[in-house]
Scaffold this active site. Structure first.
Site, PDB file in Angstrom:
ATOM      1  CD  GLU A   1      -1.822   1.920   1.850  1.00 65.73           C
ATOM      2  OE1 GLU A   1      -1.765   3.103   1.334  1.00 65.73           O
ATOM      3  OE2 GLU A   1      -2.336   2.092   3.113  1.00 65.73           O
TER       4      GLU A   1
ATOM      5  CB  CYS B   1      -1.541   6.649   1.512  1.00 62.18           C
ATOM      6  SG  CYS B   1       0.025   6.125   2.193  1.00 62.18           S
TER       7      CYS B   1
HETATM    8  C1  SIN Z   1      -2.702   5.729   4.766  1.00 61.31           C
HETATM    9  O1  SIN Z   1      -2.458   6.732   4.847  1.00 61.31           O
HETATM   10  O2  SIN Z   1      -2.037   4.948   4.279  1.00 61.31           O
HETATM   11  C2  SIN Z   1      -3.894   5.174   5.366  1.00 61.31           C
HETATM   12  C3  SIN Z   1      -5.161   6.169   5.279  1.00 61.31           C
HETATM   13  C4  SIN Z   1      -6.508   5.373   5.780  1.00 61.31           C
HETATM   14  O3  SIN Z   1      -6.368   4.278   6.272  1.00 61.31           O
HETATM   15  O4  SIN Z   1      -7.305   6.121   5.404  1.00 61.31           O
END
Ligand code: SIN
Length: 492
Positions: free
Chosen positions: A262, A296
C-alpha cells in the site's frame, strides 16, 4: 493533555522487542530514541534490532505456525474479540500514546483507536467465514474441491502516520487466517505498536504467533533484509513509500513471497461546476487535513472547474485560515506538528517551488517556529500548474494546490496523469457524469461526493505505482490465504 492522561499513556510504554512471548532487548544491546514531534523531547529508548533479532522473531513465528494454523477459526475469532475489547478499554491511554509519539490531535487519535480496532472486530468475524468450494463435477469418478489455507509466516512493516490502525489492519487478518506474524513498526512511532502487541498477548495470542521488533532507520535494512532472505517468511505486507515498496518487491522475489503493498498516493480531487460547492469544501477539508495531510489518500491535487474556481477558492481559503494549529496536548488543536524535520523540509520545498513558478498564496505557506520546529501552516495555493513539484510528488502535509480546468475530459486526463493510483475524489450532482468519471479514474478507491472513505468493511488499496493487494473488507483476508485444489479419484 492532562497529566493523568499522559501517565496512562506512559503506563503502556514497553521498550523491548516481543519475541516468542518474551520481552527481550536487541542482541547488540543498542537502543534508539523516540521523541515527541511537538517538542523534540525524548519519550523512550527502544531496541535497535538487527539481523539476529529479526531471525529470532522469524524462528519463533515458524515454530508457532503449525499449532496456530490448526486452531479452530472460532478460537482465533474469540482471541481477536478479546484483543478488540482490550484495545477499546485502553482507548484513552492508546490515543494519548499516539498523540505523544505521532503528534496527532487527541480527538483524531481517539478516532484512530476506534478505526484500528474496527479491523480487529471485522477480521474476528471473517475468521469464521473462510469458505472453499466444491467444484461442480467434471468427471464421473472424481471430486474436485478448493480450500483456503493460511499462507504461513507474514512480515508486516508499518508506517508512522497511523501507528495503531495500520498495524492492526495487517495483524488482524493475518491472525484470523491462521498465519503467524513478525512485525516492524516505523522508527518514528514504535511505542503504540508495541503496546498493541502487549494487549494482543494479554488477549491470549499464544507465544510465537505474534512477534515484534523495533529498529532505527539505519538498522531497518538489515533487520528487514533478514526476513526478505528467509524462505520461511511467505508474505510481506507493507504500507509506505513507493520506492521502498518496489525495493521490497524486488528483494523478496528470490523466495517468491506474496506481497501486499500500500504505497504513495498523489490523489486528485475534482470539483465540477455542477457540484454542491459547500459539500465539496467540507469534503476537501475532511480528506485533506486528516492527520495534517499526512495520509496516503490525502488529496494532493485539487482540480476546480474554471466557472466556480473563484468562489470555491474563496470559501476554501477562508475555512483553511481558521484551522487551529498546535500541539496534541491542546484540545483546541486541529492540526498537529509534522512528524519530523525532513517532512517540514519537503513541504517547504514544494511550496517554494510552486510560488517561484507562479502559484499565489491564499493562506499559509510558512513554517510556524513559535510553535516548534515541526509545524507548518495550513496552506492554499491558487494558479497551480502541472510543472510544479507538488503536482508530481506527494507533499504529505497541509497544502492544497488549486488547478483550474475547463472540460471534463481535461480534468480526467490531468487526474490520471500520474504514476500513482490509490484514491481519487470528485464532486458532481450529475448522475451520468458520476457514472462516467468514476469509471474513468485510474485509482483503487474513488470518493464520489464524499471525503471520508476509510472503513473496515471496504477494500483499501491501489493500482499502478500505488501498489497491489487490498486491506479490510471480505477481500482483505485473501491476501493471507493460498488456495489448495484437491482432486479425489476412484469414487464410485
Ligand atoms: C494511509 O495513509 O496509508 C492510510 C489511510 C487510511 O487508512 O485511510
Amino acid at each position: 493533555m492532562s497529566t493523568n492522561l499522559e501517565q496512562q499513556a506512559r503506563a503502556l510504554i514497553r521498550t523491548d522487542n516481543f519475541i516468542d512471548g518474551q520481552w527481550v532487548g536487541a542482541a547488540s544491546g543498542q537502543r534508539f530514541a523516540v521523541t515527541d514531534p511537538a517538542t523534540g523531547k525524548l519519550i523512550a529508548e527502544v531496541s535497535d534490532s538487527g539481523r539476529v533479532d529479526a531471525r529470532a522473531a522469524a524462528d519463533a513465528a515458524a515454530v508457532a505456525l503449525p499449532a496456530w494454523r490448526a486452531t479452530l477459526p472460532g478460537v482465533r475469532a474469540a482471541i481477536l474479540r478479546r484483543w478488540h475489547a482490550l484495545i477499546m478499554e485502553q482507548s484513552d491511554a492508546l490515543a494519548a500514546l499516539i498523540s505523544l509519539e505521532q503528534g496527532k490531535p487527541l480527538a483524531e487519535a481517539h478516532g484512530e483507536v476506534a478505526y484500528g480496532a474496527s479491523y480487529v472486530a471485522w477480521f474476528a468475524d471473517e475468521a469464521t467465514r473462510i469458505y472453499g468450494d466444491i467444484i461442480p463435477q467434471q468427471h464421473s469418478r472424481k471430486r474436485m474441491t478448493a480450500i483456503k489455507e493460511p499462507i504461513g509466516v507474514v512480515a508486516a512493516i508499518t508506517p508512522w502516520n497511523f501507528p495503531l490502525a495500520m498495524i492492526a489492519r495487517k495483524i488482524a487478518p493475518a491472525l484470523a487466517a491462521g498465519c503467524t506474524v513478525v512485525a516492524k513498526p516505523a522508527e518514528d512511532t514504535p511505542l503504540t505498536a508495541i503496546a498493541l502487541v502487549m494487549l494482543a498477548h494479554q488477549a491470549g495470542v499464544p507465544n510465537g504467533v505474534l512477534n515484534l521488533i523495533s529498529a532505527s532507520r539505519q538498522s531497518t535494512v538489515e533487520a528487514v533484509g533478514e526476513w526478505l532472505d528467509d524462505s520461511r517468511v511467505r508474505k510481506i505486507t507493507f504500507t509506505g513509500s513507493t520506492p521502498v515498496g518496489k525495493y521490497l518487491a524486488r528483494e523478496s522475489a528470490n523466495s517468491l513471497k506474496k506481497a501486499s503493498l500500500e504505497l504513495g498516493g498523489n490523489a486528485p480531487f475534482i470539483v465540477f461546476e455542477d457540484a454542491d460547492l459547500d459539500a465539496a469544501v467540507k469534503g476537501l477539508l475532511a480528506a485533506k487535513f486528516r492527520n495534517g495531510g499526512q495520509t496516503c489518500v490525502s488529496p494532493n491535487r485539487v482540480y476546480v472547474q474554471r466557472s466556480v474556481y473563484e468562489r470555491f477558492s474563496k470559501e476554501l481559503g477562508a475555512k483553511v485560515a481558521e484551522l487551529r494549529v498546535g500541539p496534541a496536548s491542546d484540545p483546541a488543536s486541529q492540526i498537529g506538528p509534522m512528524i519530523n524535520v525532513r517532512a517540514v523540509e519537503k513541504i517547504s520545498r514544494h511550496v517554494e517551488d510552486a510560488v517561484a513558478n507562479g502559484a499565489l498564496v491564499l493562506t499559509g505557506a510558512k513554517c510556524l517556529p513559535d510553535l516548534g520546529p515541526h509545524y507548518y501552516a495550513p496552506t492554499v495555493l491558487t494558479n497551480a500548474t502541472s510543472e510544479m513539484l507538488l503536482c508530481n510528488e506527494e507533499t504529505f502535509g497541509p497544502v492544497v494546490p488549486l488547478f483550474a480546468f475547463d472540460t471534463e475530459q481535461e480534468a480526467i486526463q490531468a487526474a490520471n496523469d500520474t504514476p500513482f493510483g490509490l484514491a481519487s475524489y470528485f464532486y458532481s450532482q450529475d448522475v451520468r457524469r458520476i457514472d462516467r468519471v468514476s469509471r474513468a479514474l485510474e485509482t483503487g478507491i474513488v470518493g464520489i461526493n464524499e471525503g471520508a472513505l476509510a472503513s473496515e468493511a471496504a477494500p483499501f488499496g491501489g493500482v499502478k505505482d500505488s501498489g497491489y493487494g487490498r486491506e479490510g473488507s471480505k477481500y482483505g483476508l485473501d491476501d493471507y490465504l493460498s488456495i489448495k485444489y484437491m482432486c479425489q479419484g476412484e469414487l464410485d
